[in-house]
Design a protein around this motif. Structure first.
Motif, PDB file in Angstrom:
ATOM      1  N   MET A   1       1.021  -1.084   0.162  1.00  0.00           N
ATOM      2  CA  MET A   1      -0.012  -0.125   0.241  1.00  0.00           C
ATOM      3  C   MET A   1       0.987   1.265  -0.005  1.00  0.00           C
ATOM      4  SD  MET A   1      -2.748   1.104   2.959  1.00  0.00           S
ATOM      5  CE  MET A   1      -1.866   0.152   4.166  1.00  0.00           C
ATOM      6  N   ARG A   2       0.291   2.265  -0.689  1.00  0.00           N
ATOM      7  CA  ARG A   2       1.289   3.523  -0.819  1.00  0.00           C
ATOM      8  C   ARG A   2       0.245   4.797  -0.548  1.00  0.00           C
ATOM      9  NH1 ARG A   2       3.034   6.836  -5.658  1.00  0.00           N
ATOM     10  NH2 ARG A   2       1.658   5.492  -6.630  1.00  0.00           N
ATOM     11  N   ILE A   3       0.496   5.686   0.256  1.00  0.00           N
ATOM     12  CA  ILE A   3      -0.042   6.946   0.599  1.00  0.00           C
ATOM     13  C   ILE A   3       0.316   7.951  -0.743  1.00  0.00           C
ATOM     14  CG2 ILE A   3      -0.529   8.777   2.076  1.00  0.00           C
ATOM     15  CD1 ILE A   3       0.186   6.771   4.514  1.00  0.00           C
ATOM     16  N   GLU A   4      -0.725   8.523  -1.411  1.00  0.00           N
ATOM     17  CA  GLU A   4      -0.483   9.476  -2.233  1.00  0.00           C
ATOM     18  C   GLU A   4      -1.036  10.860  -1.854  1.00  0.00           C
ATOM     19  OE1 GLU A   4      -1.826   8.290  -6.238  1.00  0.00           O
ATOM     20  OE2 GLU A   4      -0.297   6.791  -6.322  1.00  0.00           O
ATOM     21  N   THR A   5      -0.460  11.906  -2.097  1.00  0.00           N
ATOM     22  CA  THR A   5      -1.012  13.244  -1.647  1.00  0.00           C
ATOM     23  C   THR A   5      -1.043  14.157  -2.937  1.00  0.00           C
ATOM     24  OG1 THR A   5       1.159  14.221  -1.118  1.00  0.00           O
ATOM     25  CG2 THR A   5       0.018  12.933   0.436  1.00  0.00           C
ATOM     26  N   ASP A   6      -2.026  15.284  -3.001  1.00  0.00           N
ATOM     27  CA  ASP A   6      -1.975  16.185  -3.866  1.00  0.00           C
ATOM     28  C   ASP A   6      -1.763  17.508  -3.004  1.00  0.00           C
ATOM     29  OD1 ASP A   6      -2.515  18.156  -5.633  1.00  0.00           O
ATOM     30  OD2 ASP A   6      -4.344  17.393  -6.445  1.00  0.00           O
ATOM     31  N   ARG A   7      -0.487  17.917  -2.825  1.00  0.00           N
ATOM     32  CA  ARG A   7      -0.106  18.803  -2.241  1.00  0.00           C
ATOM     33  C   ARG A   7      -0.702  20.445  -2.889  1.00  0.00           C
ATOM     34  NH1 ARG A   7       3.936  18.547   1.687  1.00  0.00           N
ATOM     35  NH2 ARG A   7       4.753  20.476   1.036  1.00  0.00           N
ATOM     36  N   THR A   8      -1.144  20.241  -3.982  1.00  0.00           N
ATOM     37  CA  THR A   8      -1.656  21.594  -4.541  1.00  0.00           C
ATOM     38  C   THR A   8      -3.208  21.736  -4.062  1.00  0.00           C
ATOM     39  OG1 THR A   8      -2.515  20.583  -6.490  1.00  0.00           O
ATOM     40  CG2 THR A   8      -0.183  21.373  -6.788  1.00  0.00           C
ATOM     41  N   THR A   9      -4.039  20.758  -3.904  1.00  0.00           N
ATOM     42  CA  THR A   9      -5.241  20.421  -3.275  1.00  0.00           C
ATOM     43  C   THR A   9      -5.264  20.689  -1.796  1.00  0.00           C
ATOM     44  OG1 THR A   9      -6.001  18.930  -5.139  1.00  0.00           O
ATOM     45  CG2 THR A   9      -7.406  19.363  -3.362  1.00  0.00           C
ATOM     46  N   CYS A  10      -4.212  20.297  -1.172  1.00  0.00           N
ATOM     47  CA  CYS A  10      -4.246  20.156   0.508  1.00  0.00           C
ATOM     48  C   CYS A  10      -4.473  21.621   0.983  1.00  0.00           C
ATOM     49  CB  CYS A  10      -2.919  19.722   0.862  1.00  0.00           C
ATOM     50  SG  CYS A  10      -2.802  19.816   2.775  1.00  0.00           S
ATOM     51  N   GLU A  11      -5.329  21.901   1.920  1.00  0.00           N
ATOM     52  CA  GLU A  11      -5.562  23.120   2.705  1.00  0.00           C
ATOM     53  C   GLU A  11      -5.009  23.155   4.075  1.00  0.00           C
ATOM     54  OE1 GLU A  11      -9.398  24.012   2.140  1.00  0.00           O
ATOM     55  OE2 GLU A  11      -9.541  24.755   0.142  1.00  0.00           O
ATOM     56  N   GLY A  12      -4.303  22.023   4.410  1.00  0.00           N
ATOM     57  CA  GLY A  12      -3.674  22.130   5.814  1.00  0.00           C
ATOM     58  C   GLY A  12      -4.616  22.109   6.874  1.00  0.00           C
ATOM     59  N   LEU A  13      -5.646  21.486   6.779  1.00  0.00           N
ATOM     60  CA  LEU A  13      -6.717  21.533   8.041  1.00  0.00           C
ATOM     61  C   LEU A  13      -6.286  20.625   9.045  1.00  0.00           C
ATOM     62  CD1 LEU A  13     -10.007  21.903   5.499  1.00  0.00           C
ATOM     63  CD2 LEU A  13      -8.635  23.718   6.882  1.00  0.00           C
ATOM     64  N   GLY A  14      -5.580  19.573   8.739  1.00  0.00           N
ATOM     65  CA  GLY A  14      -4.874  18.594   9.703  1.00  0.00           C
ATOM     66  C   GLY A  14      -5.894  17.751  10.211  1.00  0.00           C
ATOM     67  N   MET A  15      -7.003  17.315   9.377  1.00  0.00           N
ATOM     68  CA  MET A  15      -7.874  16.219   9.713  1.00  0.00           C
ATOM     69  C   MET A  15      -7.031  14.779   9.651  1.00  0.00           C
ATOM     70  SD  MET A  15     -10.526  17.662  10.583  1.00  0.00           S
ATOM     71  CE  MET A  15     -11.614  16.221  10.741  1.00  0.00           C
ATOM     72  N   CYS A  16      -6.286  14.774   8.497  1.00  0.00           N
ATOM     73  CA  CYS A  16      -5.695  13.541   8.352  1.00  0.00           C
ATOM     74  C   CYS A  16      -4.604  13.305   9.364  1.00  0.00           C
ATOM     75  CB  CYS A  16      -4.618  13.319   6.971  1.00  0.00           C
ATOM     76  SG  CYS A  16      -3.635  14.856   6.807  1.00  0.00           S
TER      77      CYS A  16
END
Length: 63
Positions: A1-16
């Motif tokens: 399994m691999r975690i992928e992120t879209d840092r351009t979409t991320c708003e840094g709300l910190g839910m994750c």
């Protein structure tokens, strides 16, 4: 399994980070940092909850 992120979409709300702090952190630039890109299968349930908690859909699990 691999975690992928879209840092351009991320708003840094910190839910994750709140849901899975061993795997996610909001960085100094206000976007998510993945602390362990290839977690073990035993973490799937927690990571799925964290991915689903992203209100802007900035995270995905592959595999």
């Amino acid at each position: 399994m691999r975690i992928e992120t879209d840092r351009t979409t991320c708003e840094g709300l910190g839910m994750c980070e709140a849901m899975a702090p061993d795997f996610f952190e909001v960085g100094a630039d206000g976007t998510v940092v993945v602390l362990e890109e290839h977690p073990g299968e035993e973490h799937r349930q927690d990571l799925t909850a964290a991915v689903d908690a992203s209100p802007v859909l900035a995270l995905r699990l592959k595999g």
